[in-house]
Design an enzyme around this catalytic site. Structure first.
Site, PDB file in Angstrom:
ATOM      1  N   ALA A   1       0.567  -0.614  -7.089  1.00 43.13           N
ATOM      2  CA  ALA A   1       0.928  -1.607  -6.083  1.00 43.13           C
ATOM      3  C   ALA A   1       0.199  -1.273  -4.786  1.00 43.13           C
ATOM      4  O   ALA A   1      -0.367  -0.186  -4.634  1.00 43.13           O
ATOM      5  CB  ALA A   1       2.444  -1.612  -5.859  1.00 43.13           C
ATOM      6  N   LYS A   2       0.206  -2.217  -3.871  1.00 38.85           N
ATOM      7  CA  LYS A   2      -0.394  -1.978  -2.556  1.00 38.85           C
ATOM      8  C   LYS A   2       0.125  -3.033  -1.597  1.00 38.85           C
ATOM      9  O   LYS A   2       0.507  -4.137  -1.995  1.00 38.85           O
ATOM     10  CB  LYS A   2      -1.922  -2.066  -2.611  1.00 38.85           C
ATOM     11  CG  LYS A   2      -2.612  -1.254  -1.536  1.00 38.85           C
ATOM     12  CD  LYS A   2      -2.592   0.234  -1.859  1.00 38.85           C
ATOM     13  CE  LYS A   2      -3.415   1.038  -0.870  1.00 38.85           C
ATOM     14  NZ  LYS A   2      -3.516   2.451  -1.258  1.00 38.85           N
ATOM     15  N   GLY A   3       0.115  -2.684  -0.305  1.00 35.14           N
ATOM     16  CA  GLY A   3       0.573  -3.629   0.696  1.00 35.14           C
ATOM     17  C   GLY A   3      -0.253  -3.522   1.955  1.00 35.14           C
ATOM     18  O   GLY A   3      -1.009  -2.567   2.158  1.00 35.14           O
TER      19      GLY A   3
ATOM     20  N   VAL B   1       1.301  -6.488  -3.258  1.00 32.79           N
ATOM     21  CA  VAL B   1       0.812  -6.839  -4.598  1.00 32.79           C
ATOM     22  C   VAL B   1       1.250  -5.765  -5.578  1.00 32.79           C
ATOM     23  O   VAL B   1       1.023  -4.577  -5.353  1.00 32.79           O
ATOM     24  CB  VAL B   1      -0.723  -6.973  -4.615  1.00 32.79           C
ATOM     25  CG1 VAL B   1      -1.222  -7.223  -6.037  1.00 32.79           C
ATOM     26  CG2 VAL B   1      -1.183  -8.093  -3.687  1.00 32.79           C
TER      27      VAL B   1
END
Length: 427
Positions: A116-118, A71
């Protein structure tokens, strides 16, 4: 938790989870944004969400499928930046919130990144090392089109490490046809990592705790400290508190809690914690109940595990003077209100645990220049950035009689939305 906000079609109101917490935190700052308030909806809609299937061949020959996410919440101030976590409870709402918190965190400390992040929905303990490598490489290949040194830079998070980052960097490099060290941070030193990165988040937690204590006249020297989580953040934080004269009286990990009123032997606990059974099997200190941990009288309580650990009910039982959020999102808005009513200072995650992304920024800069700094230089610059950011948050909170969290969100939202205003909307 349910949400009063208009939600995108891919989230159900009953399952909004951590994203609802993030939305409420933004709302609490919105009334202080002045002429930028008209843009606040920008922060309530992630810029880009990628959901991928991650199939791998297991060691026994079977094929397993895992859910993967990346994201990008906001990139108005620069490329996305945020960790990748492997955990069995990873879900879209949580990754959205984590990406949003990264947008705020990066803006608070003033580094030129968006949020962001995953993550991959997997229990990494059930996979062999080779299976973890296949999972990491396949996940990286699936999100390859939206990441890059100038687009979105990954980093370690829960259950990922410098080895994970090495696999991600290598996979991305193979896909683009050249070595691209800047696609991830938190790498091994041999691949362009930065000295000081592994301990940076815990180092930052201690810097911010020390500064908070100085203002509240609660010195860390001799302070009683309890830490939830004894991994990449909690362990170095505990070591730094102990090395600077604090008594770390309790540590809790996924296996249990140990307690010693005169202070635990943190170096010995660190050596024992990786064995089966974690800190609870170390033989150091007294084993106590999980809930009793939250009721210990302390000067500093440091949640350094997962989000949503402190709700209204737990907040009523907490007996600390200062809560330092080393984890992302450990305190719900309702708990914030209870803690404020009880006179407990909460230092929010977006400044308390920002040491990791600060040194990630240093690593990214060093990779681009191919010129690497000494550890003293890294720590000096880290302290300078964090304390400067904390000073501004503290001043706003005192001047406007707001919580430190809302003050931090005001700083961050102004910076993100001002960048959005100046850039305009294309086309």
């Amino acid at each position: 938790m349910s949400s009063p906000h208009a939600l995108p079609s891919y989230l159900e109101p009953a399952g909004v989870g951590s994203w609802g917490v993030f939305l409420e935190q933004v709302d609490r700052a919105a009334s202080s944004l002045g002429e930028l308030a008209y843009l606040v909806e920008t922060l309530k809609r992630p810029k880009r969400i990628l959901i991928v299937d991650v199939p791998i061949k297991l060691d026994n020959g079977a094929v397993a499928h895992f859910e993967g996410y990346r994201v990008q919440h906001n990139t108005s101030r620069g490329p996305g930046k945020g960790g990748v976590r492997f955990h069995q409870n990873v879900c879209l709402s949580d990754v959205m919130a984590l990406a949003g918190w990264m947008s705020v965190k990066n803006a608070v400390i003033g580094v030129p990144f968006g949020g962001a992040k995953g993550g991959v929905r997997v229990d990494p303990k059930t996979l062999s090392l080779k299976e973890l490598e296949r999972l990491t490489r396949r996940y990286t290949s699936e999100i390859n089109m939206i990441i890059g040194p100038d687009k979105d830079i990954a980093a370690p998070d829960v259950n990922t490490s410098e080895q994970t980052m090495a696999w991600m960097m290598d996979t991305y490099s193979m896909n683009v046809g050249h070595t691209a060290t800047g696609v991830v941070t938190g790498k091994p030193l041999a691949l362009g990592g930065s000295v000081g990165r592994n301990r940076a988040t815990g180092q930052g937690v201690f810097f911010i705790a020390r500064e908070t204590g100085r203002r509240l006249r609660i010195p860390t020297q001799g302070a009683a400290v309890a830490i939830q989580g004894f991994g990449n953040v909690g362990r170095p934080a505990a070591e730094l508190f102990a090395a600077n004269g604090a008594r770390v009286i309790a540590v809790q990990d996924a296996y249990g809690t140990v307690y010693c009123e005169r202070g635990l032997d943190i170096p010995a606990l660190a050596r024992a914690a990786d064995a089966p059974g974690g800190v609870a099997a170390s033989g150091l200190g007294e084993r106590i109940d999980t809930e009793a941990f939250w009721e210990l009288p302390t000067d500093y309580l440091v949640p350094a595990a997962m989000e949503n650990q402190i709700d209204r009910q737990r907040a009523q039982r907490i007996r600390t003077r200062v809560l330092i959020e080393a984890a992302n999102g450990p305190t719900t808005p309702g708990a914030d209100d209870v803690l404020a009513e009880r006179g407990i200072t909460v230092v929010p995650d977006v400044i308390a645990n920002a040491g990791g992304v600060t040194v990630s920024y240093f690593e990214w800069v060093q990779d681009f220049s191919s010129f690497f700094w000494s550890e003293d230089e890294v720590n000096r610059r880290l302290e300078q950035i964090l304390i400067g950011a904390f000073d501004r948050i503290w001043d706003i909170a005192q001047h406007k009689r707001l919580s430190l969290r809302t003050a931090a969100y005001i700083v961050a939202c102004e910076r993100v939305l001002d960048a959005r205003r100046i850039r305009g909307l294309y086309p």
